[in-house]
Design a protein around this motif. Structure first.
Motif, mmCIF file in Angstrom:
data_model
loop_
_atom_site.group_PDB
_atom_site.id
_atom_site.type_symbol
_atom_site.label_atom_id
_atom_site.label_comp_id
_atom_site.label_asym_id
_atom_site.label_seq_id
_atom_site.Cartn_x
_atom_site.Cartn_y
_atom_site.Cartn_z
ATOM 1 N N LEU A 194 0.815 -1.219 0.000
ATOM 2 C CA LEU A 194 0.000 0.000 0.000
ATOM 3 C C LEU A 194 0.844 1.262 0.000
ATOM 4 O O LEU A 194 0.389 2.318 -0.420
ATOM 5 C CB LEU A 194 -0.918 0.003 1.230
ATOM 6 C CG LEU A 194 -2.085 -0.972 1.214
ATOM 7 C CD1 LEU A 194 -2.866 -0.874 2.501
ATOM 8 C CD2 LEU A 194 -2.988 -0.702 0.022
ATOM 9 N N LEU A 195 2.088 1.163 0.500
ATOM 10 C CA LEU A 195 2.951 2.341 0.542
ATOM 11 C C LEU A 195 3.219 2.880 -0.853
ATOM 12 O O LEU A 195 3.301 4.093 -1.050
ATOM 13 C CB LEU A 195 4.266 1.972 1.239
ATOM 14 C CG LEU A 195 5.175 3.122 1.686
ATOM 15 C CD1 LEU A 195 4.475 3.990 2.705
ATOM 16 C CD2 LEU A 195 6.471 2.573 2.266
ATOM 17 N N ALA A 196 3.381 2.017 -1.810
ATOM 18 C CA ALA A 196 3.620 2.446 -3.190
ATOM 19 C C ALA A 196 2.322 2.650 -3.958
ATOM 20 O O ALA A 196 2.271 3.473 -4.876
ATOM 21 C CB ALA A 196 4.508 1.428 -3.910
ATOM 22 N N ARG A 252 -2.366 3.558 8.275
ATOM 23 C CA ARG A 252 -3.677 3.145 8.803
ATOM 24 C C ARG A 252 -3.775 1.618 8.873
ATOM 25 O O ARG A 252 -4.259 1.057 9.866
ATOM 26 C CB ARG A 252 -4.784 3.720 7.932
ATOM 27 C CG ARG A 252 -6.187 3.443 8.463
ATOM 28 C CD ARG A 252 -7.243 4.102 7.618
ATOM 29 N NE ARG A 252 -7.221 5.557 7.764
ATOM 30 C CZ ARG A 252 -6.780 6.388 6.841
ATOM 31 N NH1 ARG A 252 -6.291 5.898 5.687
ATOM 32 N NH2 ARG A 252 -6.783 7.688 7.034
ATOM 33 N N MET A 253 -3.289 0.921 7.847
ATOM 34 C CA MET A 253 -3.316 -0.536 7.878
ATOM 35 C C MET A 253 -2.389 -1.073 8.966
ATOM 36 O O MET A 253 -2.717 -2.064 9.651
ATOM 37 C CB MET A 253 -2.917 -1.100 6.510
ATOM 38 C CG MET A 253 -2.814 -2.627 6.493
ATOM 39 S SD MET A 253 -2.562 -3.303 4.854
ATOM 40 C CE MET A 253 -4.231 -3.133 4.201
ATOM 41 N N LEU A 299 -4.820 2.181 20.496
ATOM 42 C CA LEU A 299 -3.965 2.569 19.380
ATOM 43 C C LEU A 299 -4.801 3.312 18.355
ATOM 44 O O LEU A 299 -5.777 2.787 17.838
ATOM 45 C CB LEU A 299 -3.333 1.312 18.760
ATOM 46 C CG LEU A 299 -2.286 1.528 17.666
ATOM 47 C CD1 LEU A 299 -1.132 2.377 18.165
ATOM 48 C CD2 LEU A 299 -1.774 0.172 17.174
ATOM 49 N N ARG A 300 -4.399 4.548 18.049
ATOM 50 C CA ARG A 300 -5.184 5.408 17.163
ATOM 51 C C ARG A 300 -4.302 6.005 16.073
ATOM 52 O O ARG A 300 -3.105 6.226 16.284
ATOM 53 C CB ARG A 300 -5.844 6.541 17.961
ATOM 54 C CG ARG A 300 -6.890 6.077 18.965
ATOM 55 C CD ARG A 300 -7.232 7.165 19.952
ATOM 56 N NE ARG A 300 -6.116 7.415 20.860
ATOM 57 C CZ ARG A 300 -6.147 8.286 21.866
ATOM 58 N NH1 ARG A 300 -7.245 9.000 22.071
ATOM 59 N NH2 ARG A 300 -5.118 8.445 22.656
ATOM 60 N N PHE A 301 -4.952 6.288 14.934
ATOM 61 C CA PHE A 301 -4.272 6.951 13.817
ATOM 62 C C PHE A 301 -5.126 8.122 13.353
ATOM 63 O O PHE A 301 -6.338 7.988 13.192
ATOM 64 C CB PHE A 301 -4.043 5.982 12.654
ATOM 65 C CG PHE A 301 -3.530 6.669 11.408
ATOM 66 C CD1 PHE A 301 -2.215 7.087 11.320
ATOM 67 C CD2 PHE A 301 -4.377 6.915 10.337
ATOM 68 C CE1 PHE A 301 -1.749 7.730 10.181
ATOM 69 C CE2 PHE A 301 -3.928 7.545 9.197
ATOM 70 C CZ PHE A 301 -2.598 7.957 9.127
ATOM 71 N N THR A 302 -4.470 9.279 13.129
ATOM 72 C CA THR A 302 -5.178 10.487 12.692
ATOM 73 C C THR A 302 -4.427 11.095 11.525
ATOM 74 O O THR A 302 -3.193 11.230 11.566
ATOM 75 C CB THR A 302 -5.268 11.510 13.840
ATOM 76 O OG1 THR A 302 -5.891 10.903 14.966
ATOM 77 C CG2 THR A 302 -6.067 12.735 13.398
#
Length: 507
Positions: A346-348, A357-358, A371-374
């Protein structure tokens, strides 16, 4: 030639040029001062000669005035004056000369006993010196310079004479001094100045050579020291790379052993159990044994393994196969997770935000941590190196926070604007001693890797704060303005010209 050797050579060349310029400036200044000093010395010598000549002529004039005031006939007094002046010599080549009011010679070197020297007579053809002396005397007296035969050397030499008129009989009385002694003094002065200049140049050259040699030796020592330091750094880096590789291999092995291998072993057990069910179904075992050995009784087979006994009841082959397939599906998911950790696709494909996010979603079920991502703002386009560096920093920081920090929550924030990208990973764990970790040469490899990854990118900053209240890791990237990038992309490569697209022939 290495960069250090080039720097050393350029420094030595620069110092040599500087010393040459200094030598030239010093030489020029010394020559200029020497010329000025020579003029001053010459002026002092000439002034001294002029003063001496005036003194001699005034002395002769006083003798003439004293005798002229005596009693007797004028002719006798004049002869007495000429006799007295002819006996008055000064130096080796100094003498008086006298003209009457009509320019006739009254006293000459011949009458003084000086041989080989004629006196300038205005009556002689080409005797410009006599006319110069007489004209200067009638003009009020003064100095006259000309060349004349020197009595001691019988050679022509520059001479300076002083003349004046005598009021008693209208005579012209004068005396002269030769200037070759001044020329000798000036020649000695010039030789001394040249010797001083040569000695100064030799000292400056020796000093320049010594300085260049000293710089070369110092540069060589510095280069050797830096080579040893660089070698030690390279060895440390090699050990760090090997250690990082071993840690990564250990992590991958641990992930495979604890996840994929366990799932595959469980799946293998389920499939083997299902195989036993199928093999021991009614009629199947007898047929199988008959095919294997028709004359052999399967009940009396001593090689029949104990593990091949009837499986436990209640496990239908279809259920076991379904459960084995589910375990294989879990193995595929686990393999995808490990593969994503090694190199997230997914990075590329979708960018840094989707990969982060993954990563957070995969780690969230495994830990009892909030654990959170913003994602904040608009994330600009990043290069592959920038995306990979930020993702690896997030991986390492999350691993440290989830493994060592004992945190209750971990927040991953990716913020972006037109020219900036900032990745922040913070937690509320107990933190650690950053100075101690940095001072430890064996530990803290992950922290050094994060810092080196970010600092290797242009326009980047890596900031870390840690304490009892938690840890905050921040990586910032400053990007080029879009219009600059557009112009850079639109600019043709050197040596290439824009060509219009080729026209296709009409169908």
């Amino acid at each position: 030639m290495t960069i250090r050797m080039r720097t050393l050579a350029l420094s030595a060349a620069f110092m040599l040029v500087v010393f040459l310029l200094v030598t030239w400036v010093v030489s020029y200044q010394m020559v200029s001062h020497s010329r000025q000093d020579r003029k001053q010395v010459q002026a002092v010598y000439v002034a001294s000669k002029e003063k001496e000549l005036r003194h001699y002529v005034e002395l002769g004039h006083a003798t003439l005035a004293r005798i002229a005031q005596g009693s007797g006939e004028e002719a006798a007094l004049q002869q007495q004056v000429l006799g007295a002046l002819s006996r008055m010599h000064f130096g080796n080549d100094g003498y008086f000369f006298v003209y009457d009011r009509f320019g006739n010679v009254l006293l000459n070197p011949g009458s003084m006993g000086i041989d080989g020297v004629d006196f300038c007579d205005p009556a002689d053809t080409g005797s410009d010196q006599a006319r110069m002396l007489i004209a200067q005397a009638h003009a009020g007296g003064g100095i006259v310079r000309y060349n004349w035969i020197k009595p001691s050397s019988r050679a022509e030499a520059p001479k300076m004479s002083y003349v004046r008129t005598a009021d008693q009989w209208g005579w012209i009385i004068g005396a002269g001094l030769y200037m070759d002694d001044i020329e000798r003094e000036l020649a000695a002065f010039d030789a001394n100045a040249a010797r001083t200049l040569r000695d100064t140049q030799i000292r400056l050259t020796a000093f320049a050579i010594g300085s260049v040699m000293l710089i070369s030796v110092a540069g060589l020592a510095w280069n050797l020291r830096n080579s040893r330091i660089s070698g030690e750094k390279l060895r440390r880096l090699a050990r760090r790379v090997v250690s990082s590789q071993e840690e990564e291999r250990a992590r991958v092995a641990r992930e495979l052993h604890d996840g994929v291998v366990q799932v595959l072993v469980s799946s293998k057990y389920l499939f083997e159990t299902a195989q036993l069910h199928l093999e021991q179904a009614p009629g199947k075992e007898a047929i199988r044994d008959a095919k294997r050995d028709p004359k052999r009784d399967p009940k009396r087979d001593p090689d029949q393994p104990a593990a091949r006994e009837s499986p436990p009841a209640g496990h239908a082959p279809q259920a076991l196969l379904a459960q084995g397939l589910r375990r294989l599906q879990d193995a595929l998911v686990e393999i995808r997770r490990v593969s994503h950790g090694l190199h997230p696709a997914l990075l590329a494909d979708l960018g840094l935000a989707a990969a982060l996010r993954m990563l957070v979603e995969q780690l969230r079920p495994q830990r009892a941590v909030d654990l959170r991502f913003t994602e904040l703002g608009t994330i600009p386009a990043l290069s592959q190196a920038q995306r990979t560096a930020l993702f690896r920093v997030a991986q390492e920081a999350l691993s440290n926070a989830l493994t060592h920090a004992q945190a209750g929550w971990v927040q991953v924030t990716l913020a972006g604007s037109g020219h900036h990208v900032a990745l922040t990973i913070e937690d509320n764990g107990h933190g650690f001693d950053l100075k101690k970790v940095r001072a430890d040469g064996k530990g803290g490899i992950g922290l050094r890797n994060m810092r080196e990854r970010i600092e290797s990118l242009e326009g980047s900053d890596f900031i870390m704060h840690t304490g009892p209240d938690g840890t905050r890791v921040e990586a910032r990237l400053r990007l080029a303005p879009p219009e600059t990038e557009t112009r850079a992309r639109a600019r043709p490569a050197p040596g290439l010209r824009h060509r219009p697209p080729a026209r296709r022939p009409a169908a």
